[in-house]
Each structure stands twice: as structure tokens, then as C-alpha cells.
Design a protein around this motif. Structure first.
Motif, PDB file in Angstrom:
ATOM      1  N   THR A  80     -52.388  15.526  21.298  1.00 31.03           N
ATOM      2  CA  THR A  80     -51.681  16.809  21.331  1.00 31.03           C
ATOM      3  C   THR A  80     -50.244  16.615  21.781  1.00 31.03           C
ATOM      4  O   THR A  80     -49.310  17.213  21.205  1.00 31.03           O
ATOM      5  N   ILE A  83     -48.266  15.186  18.974  1.00 25.90           N
ATOM      6  CA  ILE A  83     -47.985  16.195  17.951  1.00 25.90           C
ATOM      7  C   ILE A  83     -46.809  17.069  18.386  1.00 25.90           C
ATOM      8  O   ILE A  83     -45.914  17.381  17.590  1.00 25.90           O
ATOM      9  N   PHE A  84     -46.801  17.461  19.665  1.00 25.07           N
ATOM     10  CA  PHE A  84     -45.690  18.272  20.158  1.00 25.07           C
ATOM     11  C   PHE A  84     -44.372  17.503  20.092  1.00 25.07           C
ATOM     12  O   PHE A  84     -43.328  18.076  19.752  1.00 25.07           O
ATOM     13  N   GLN A  86     -43.627  15.110  17.947  1.00 23.30           N
ATOM     14  CA  GLN A  86     -43.249  15.049  16.544  1.00 23.30           C
ATOM     15  C   GLN A  86     -42.698  16.396  16.074  1.00 23.30           C
ATOM     16  O   GLN A  86     -41.725  16.458  15.311  1.00 23.30           O
ATOM     17  N   LYS A  87     -43.317  17.477  16.533  1.00 23.47           N
ATOM     18  CA  LYS A  87     -42.843  18.817  16.173  1.00 23.47           C
ATOM     19  C   LYS A  87     -41.416  19.028  16.672  1.00 23.47           C
ATOM     20  O   LYS A  87     -40.570  19.547  15.933  1.00 23.47           O
ATOM     21  N   ASN A  90     -39.093  17.090  14.481  1.00 27.61           N
ATOM     22  CA  ASN A  90     -38.930  17.761  13.185  1.00 27.61           C
ATOM     23  C   ASN A  90     -38.010  18.973  13.311  1.00 27.61           C
ATOM     24  O   ASN A  90     -37.204  19.244  12.407  1.00 27.61           O
ATOM     25  N   GLN A  91     -38.112  19.687  14.411  1.00 27.13           N
ATOM     26  CA  GLN A  91     -37.238  20.851  14.608  1.00 27.13           C
ATOM     27  C   GLN A  91     -35.775  20.422  14.715  1.00 27.13           C
ATOM     28  O   GLN A  91     -34.885  21.077  14.158  1.00 27.13           O
TER      29      GLN A  91
END
Length: 135
Positions: A80, A83-84, A86-87, A90-91
Motif C-alpha cells: 500500500t 502504491i501511494f 507511485q501515485k 504519477n501526480q
């Protein structure tokens, strides 16, 4: 003369002997009762021991399952978190892309070129970290 039964009842030697026989019979009866109780207790103790072993085995299995669940929770937390991360990366990339588009629409090509360089740098680092994280 008194009857034979009456004479025996008053004879102290015979009375002691019959009392002794009665006591011996009582003792034998009591010993049998104690032995029977002991056998029952031994069976009960064996059953309790078996039940305790079974309980310990079940507790061990439950402990192993809990440890496995704990390790899975830790792994899910790590995934998790990745993922955060990577998010967030990406932002940042999307923000840079939109700023480049906005700069080009405003005909500010110097700013667009600068943002494009920054985008390349961030994108290459983002890909590098994504590979490192997924490994």
C-alpha cells in the motif's frame, strides 16, 4: 442348657474372630471400592491428558495462522505504501505535463522547454524507482 447359637454369641473368642472376619471383609470391600475409584480416575486423567494435548496442538495451529496473517498484513502495508508513492510520482508527472501544455498554449516556449527537461529528469527517476520498488 442354652442353645448353641446363644452360647456362641456370648463366647468372647468366637465374637472376636467373627468381628475380625467382618472387619477383614469390610477392608476387602473398601479396597475394591478404592481400586475401582482409582481405575476410574486413571481413565479420567488419561482422557484429560489427551484433551490437553489436543488443545495445545490447536493453540499451536492458531498461533501459526496468526503469525501468517501478521506477515501478510505487513506485506499489504508495504504494498500500500508503495502504491501511494507511485501515485504521488504519477501526480507530479501529470502536473508537469499540464504545465508544459499550458506554457505552450501561452506561447512561453522557454518555460515549456525547461519544464520538459524537468519532466524527463523526473520521469527517468520515477521509472528507476518504480523498477527498484517492484524488485
Amino acid at each position: 442348657m442354652a442353645p448353641v447359637a446363644a452360647r456362641r454369641a456370648h463366647n468372647p473368642i468366637e465374637q472376636t474372630a467373627s468381628t475380625s472376619v467382618m472387619q477383614r471383609e469390610k477392608k476387602i470391600k473398601m479396597d475394591k471400592k478404592i481400586n475401582k475409584t482409582m481405575k476410574r480416575l486413571k481413565v479420567d486423567i488419561a482422557k484429560i491428558s489427551k484433551d490437553q494435548r489436543s488443545i495445545r496442538e490447536e493453540q499451536r495451529k492458531i498461533r501459526e495462522k496468526l503469525e501468517e496473517i501478521g506477515s501478510q498484513c505487513a506485506q499489504l502495508r508495504e504494498e500500500t505504501e508503495l502504491i501511494f508513492k507511485q501515485k504521488a510520482g504519477n501526480q507530479v508527472l501529470l502536473i508537469l505535463v499540464f504545465q508544459i501544455i499550458k506554457a505552450r498554449q501561452g506561447r512561453d516556449f522557454g518555460k515549456a522547454a525547461s519544464l520538459a527537461c524537468t519532466l524527463r529528469f523526473v520521469f527517468s527517476n520515477h521509472l528507476f524507482y518504480a523498477r527498484v520498488i517492484s524488485s
